[in-house]
Design a protein around this motif. Structure first.
Motif, PDB file in Angstrom:
ATOM      1  N   VAL A  69       8.837  -2.908  37.011  1.00  0.00           N
ATOM      2  CA  VAL A  69       8.893  -3.423  35.644  1.00  0.00           C
ATOM      3  C   VAL A  69       7.703  -2.869  34.864  1.00  0.00           C
ATOM      4  CG1 VAL A  69       8.867  -5.492  34.212  1.00  0.00           C
ATOM      5  CG2 VAL A  69      10.048  -5.514  36.421  1.00  0.00           C
ATOM      6  N   THR A  70       7.998  -2.203  33.756  1.00  0.00           N
ATOM      7  CA  THR A  70       6.927  -1.630  32.936  1.00  0.00           C
ATOM      8  C   THR A  70       6.742  -2.364  31.617  1.00  0.00           C
ATOM      9  OG1 THR A  70       8.484  -0.054  31.947  1.00  0.00           O
ATOM     10  CG2 THR A  70       7.297   0.651  33.937  1.00  0.00           C
ATOM     11  N   GLN A  71       7.725  -3.151  31.212  1.00  0.00           N
ATOM     12  CA  GLN A  71       7.594  -3.885  29.949  1.00  0.00           C
ATOM     13  C   GLN A  71       8.506  -5.107  29.997  1.00  0.00           C
ATOM     14  OE1 GLN A  71       8.462  -1.581  26.452  1.00  0.00           O
ATOM     15  NE2 GLN A  71       7.868  -3.184  25.032  1.00  0.00           N
ATOM     16  N   VAL A  72       8.020  -6.232  29.466  1.00  0.00           N
ATOM     17  CA  VAL A  72       8.788  -7.473  29.441  1.00  0.00           C
ATOM     18  C   VAL A  72       8.744  -8.040  28.032  1.00  0.00           C
ATOM     19  CG1 VAL A  72       9.050  -9.796  30.374  1.00  0.00           C
ATOM     20  CG2 VAL A  72       8.223  -7.958  31.846  1.00  0.00           C
ATOM     21  N   ARG A  73       9.920  -8.290  27.468  1.00  0.00           N
ATOM     22  CA  ARG A  73      10.042  -8.945  26.176  1.00  0.00           C
ATOM     23  C   ARG A  73      11.000 -10.116  26.324  1.00  0.00           C
ATOM     24  NH1 ARG A  73      11.680  -4.280  22.085  1.00  0.00           N
ATOM     25  NH2 ARG A  73      11.877  -6.124  20.760  1.00  0.00           N
ATOM     26  N   THR A  74      11.073 -10.938  25.291  1.00  0.00           N
ATOM     27  CA  THR A  74      11.937 -12.126  25.376  1.00  0.00           C
ATOM     28  C   THR A  74      13.404 -11.755  25.462  1.00  0.00           C
ATOM     29  OG1 THR A  74      11.963 -12.266  22.958  1.00  0.00           O
ATOM     30  CG2 THR A  74      10.304 -13.577  24.140  1.00  0.00           C
ATOM     31  N   GLU A 111      14.395  -8.364  26.349  1.00  0.00           N
ATOM     32  CA  GLU A 111      14.564  -7.056  26.982  1.00  0.00           C
ATOM     33  C   GLU A 111      13.499  -6.856  28.054  1.00  0.00           C
ATOM     34  OE1 GLU A 111      15.489  -2.816  25.041  1.00  0.00           O
ATOM     35  OE2 GLU A 111      13.394  -3.414  24.806  1.00  0.00           O
ATOM     36  N   ILE A 112      13.886  -6.160  29.119  1.00  0.00           N
ATOM     37  CA  ILE A 112      12.916  -5.705  30.110  1.00  0.00           C
ATOM     38  C   ILE A 112      13.146  -4.214  30.325  1.00  0.00           C
ATOM     39  CG2 ILE A 112      12.783  -7.946  31.267  1.00  0.00           C
ATOM     40  CD1 ILE A 112      14.529  -6.806  33.479  1.00  0.00           C
ATOM     41  N   VAL A 113      12.063  -3.522  30.671  1.00  0.00           N
ATOM     42  CA  VAL A 113      12.126  -2.079  30.914  1.00  0.00           C
ATOM     43  C   VAL A 113      11.780  -1.851  32.375  1.00  0.00           C
ATOM     44  CG1 VAL A 113      11.248   0.190  30.279  1.00  0.00           C
ATOM     45  CG2 VAL A 113      11.484  -1.609  28.530  1.00  0.00           C
ATOM     46  N   LEU A 114      12.615  -1.055  33.041  1.00  0.00           N
ATOM     47  CA  LEU A 114      12.452  -0.789  34.469  1.00  0.00           C
ATOM     48  C   LEU A 114      12.297   0.713  34.669  1.00  0.00           C
ATOM     49  CD1 LEU A 114      12.619  -2.578  37.085  1.00  0.00           C
ATOM     50  CD2 LEU A 114      14.935  -1.697  37.364  1.00  0.00           C
ATOM     51  N   GLN A 115      11.319   1.083  35.480  1.00  0.00           N
ATOM     52  CA  GLN A 115      11.108   2.493  35.810  1.00  0.00           C
ATOM     53  C   GLN A 115      11.595   2.728  37.239  1.00  0.00           C
ATOM     54  OE1 GLN A 115       9.958   5.283  34.024  1.00  0.00           O
ATOM     55  NE2 GLN A 115      10.866   6.169  35.858  1.00  0.00           N
ATOM     56  N   PRO A 116      12.770   3.362  37.396  1.00  0.00           N
ATOM     57  CA  PRO A 116      13.247   3.651  38.747  1.00  0.00           C
ATOM     58  C   PRO A 116      12.351   4.678  39.436  1.00  0.00           C
ATOM     59  CG  PRO A 116      15.021   3.782  37.122  1.00  0.00           C
ATOM     60  CD  PRO A 116      13.738   3.750  36.367  1.00  0.00           C
ATOM     61  N   ARG A 169       6.356 -10.290  35.565  1.00  0.00           N
ATOM     62  CA  ARG A 169       5.109  -9.604  35.256  1.00  0.00           C
ATOM     63  C   ARG A 169       5.298  -8.085  35.363  1.00  0.00           C
ATOM     64  NH1 ARG A 169       4.522 -13.645  33.341  1.00  0.00           N
ATOM     65  NH2 ARG A 169       3.065 -15.333  33.842  1.00  0.00           N
ATOM     66  N   GLU A 170       4.635  -7.398  34.462  1.00  0.00           N
ATOM     67  CA  GLU A 170       4.673  -5.939  34.513  1.00  0.00           C
ATOM     68  C   GLU A 170       4.008  -5.451  35.801  1.00  0.00           C
ATOM     69  OE1 GLU A 170       2.872  -4.510  30.992  1.00  0.00           O
ATOM     70  OE2 GLU A 170       4.392  -5.340  29.644  1.00  0.00           O
ATOM     71  N   GLY A 171       4.597  -4.437  36.395  1.00  0.00           N
ATOM     72  CA  GLY A 171       4.096  -3.908  37.654  1.00  0.00           C
ATOM     73  C   GLY A 171       4.813  -4.467  38.860  1.00  0.00           C
ATOM     74  N   ALA A 172       5.646  -5.500  38.658  1.00  0.00           N
ATOM     75  CA  ALA A 172       6.388  -6.076  39.776  1.00  0.00           C
ATOM     76  C   ALA A 172       7.615  -5.228  40.066  1.00  0.00           C
ATOM     77  CB  ALA A 172       6.798  -7.506  39.454  1.00  0.00           C
ATOM     78  N   GLU A 173       8.011  -5.225  41.328  1.00  0.00           N
ATOM     79  CA  GLU A 173       9.234  -4.536  41.717  1.00  0.00           C
ATOM     80  C   GLU A 173      10.419  -5.460  41.457  1.00  0.00           C
ATOM     81  OE1 GLU A 173       8.884  -3.339  45.731  1.00  0.00           O
ATOM     82  OE2 GLU A 173       7.333  -1.838  45.356  1.00  0.00           O
ATOM     83  N   ALA A 174      11.510  -4.897  40.955  1.00  0.00           N
ATOM     84  CA  ALA A 174      12.660  -5.722  40.592  1.00  0.00           C
ATOM     85  C   ALA A 174      13.950  -4.965  40.873  1.00  0.00           C
ATOM     86  CB  ALA A 174      12.595  -6.119  39.119  1.00  0.00           C
ATOM     87  N   ARG A 175      14.975  -5.756  41.145  1.00  0.00           N
ATOM     88  CA  ARG A 175      16.338  -5.239  41.288  1.00  0.00           C
ATOM     89  C   ARG A 175      17.171  -5.893  40.198  1.00  0.00           C
ATOM     90  NH1 ARG A 175      17.992  -3.471  46.414  1.00  0.00           N
ATOM     91  NH2 ARG A 175      19.923  -4.665  46.211  1.00  0.00           N
ATOM     92  N   VAL A 213      13.052 -10.426  41.285  1.00  0.00           N
ATOM     93  CA  VAL A 213      11.701  -9.870  41.181  1.00  0.00           C
ATOM     94  C   VAL A 213      10.936 -10.149  42.460  1.00  0.00           C
ATOM     95  CG1 VAL A 213       9.549  -9.906  39.875  1.00  0.00           C
ATOM     96  CG2 VAL A 213      11.737 -10.214  38.698  1.00  0.00           C
ATOM     97  N   ASN A 214      10.259  -9.103  42.975  1.00  0.00           N
ATOM     98  CA  ASN A 214       9.303  -9.224  44.069  1.00  0.00           C
ATOM     99  C   ASN A 214       7.979  -8.662  43.572  1.00  0.00           C
ATOM    100  OD1 ASN A 214      11.077 -10.292  46.020  1.00  0.00           O
ATOM    101  ND2 ASN A 214      11.890  -8.241  46.430  1.00  0.00           N
ATOM    102  N   PRO A 215       6.916  -9.474  43.523  1.00  0.00           N
ATOM    103  CA  PRO A 215       5.637  -8.958  43.023  1.00  0.00           C
ATOM    104  C   PRO A 215       5.198  -7.735  43.813  1.00  0.00           C
ATOM    105  CG  PRO A 215       5.574 -11.337  43.235  1.00  0.00           C
ATOM    106  CD  PRO A 215       6.849 -10.882  43.869  1.00  0.00           C
TER     107      PRO A 215
END
Length: 238
Positions: free
Chosen positions: A130-135, A137-142, A171-177, A194-196
């Motif tokens: 996760v690189t960005q979190v908004r109310t 939208e979330i941004v994920l960097q594969p 949180r930004e920087g967490a790994e997510a599926r 989400v997995n921190p």
């Protein structure tokens, strides 16, 4: 006429009763008795006529009451028949409404099942950081490729380490599926697990340079090598 005759008879009877002749007085007494009996008969006849009149009126009232009762009974039977018809109609309407409701429910269940199947077929999976979190939208960097943006809303299910959470807990920087569905406004997140991140950040302190003593004092440089003597080429005089 009968009253006049009765008055005349009474007067003659009174005169006869006052007569000194005993026979005349006896006849007068009998006549008075006859007159009294006649009056009683007339009174009885008048009472009977009045009673007959009252009986006729009562009989007429009974006939009227009987006719009214019959009319009321007919009206009551009509109302009962109408009530039975309305009850039968209400039962039919209730049964028809229940059948329509059941059909609508079955159609809704079938439509929901079909929609769910289509939704499951259309769902896709993405994993990354996760690189960005908004109310919204979330941004994920594969691990490969460019960043991906996912729309989130109240229907998005968020799981933080297996427990239900919310978007603001990501949180930004967490790994997510992210399980998502394509839509006209971009990929919509259905589930975000989400997995921190377990990567520890560096301390920023590097190791000492080779040759340092660790005390901060510089070490003495080794002596330079002795100069080498250059020999002239062969055949050359010194």
């Amino acid at each position: 006429m009968a009253g006049t005759a009765l008055l005349l008879g009474c007067a003659s009877t009174r005169q006869a009763s006052e007569s000194p002749n005993p026979a005349t007085r006896e006849v007068a007494a009998e006549q008075r008795q006859s007159e009294a009996a006649l009056k009683r008969a007339q009174d009885a006849q008048a009472a009977a006529a009045e009673q007959a009149k009252r009986a006729a009126a009562a009989e007429a009232q009974v006939r009227d009451d009987q006719a009214k009762l019959e009319r009321d009974q007919v009206k009551l039977r009509q109302e009962q028949l109408k009530a039975q018809q309305l009850q039968t109609q209400a039962k039919q309407e209730t049964s028809r409404a229940a059948q329509e409701t059941q059909q609508h429910q079955q159609a809704a269940v079938s439509g929901l099942a079909a929609q769910t199947q289509r939704s499951v077929r259309d769902q896709q999976l993405a994993a990354g950081v996760v690189t960005q979190v908004r109310t919204d939208e979330i941004v994920l960097q594969p691990r490969s490729g460019g960043a991906m943006r996912f729309k989130v809303d109240d229907r998005t299910r968020v799981e933080i380490e297996g427990r239900q959470g919310s978007v603001d807990q990501i949180r930004e920087g967490a790994e997510a599926r992210v399980v998502y569905e394509p839509s006209a406004n971009g990929p919509a997140a259905v589930t975000v697990a989400v997995n921190p991140s377990s990567a520890a950040s560096g301390s920023g302190m590097g190791s000492d340079a080779p040759g340092s003593t660790g005390t901060g004092a510089p070490s003495e440089a080794p002596p330079p090598p002795p100069p080498q003597q250059t020999l002239p080429p062969p055949g050359t005089n010194r």
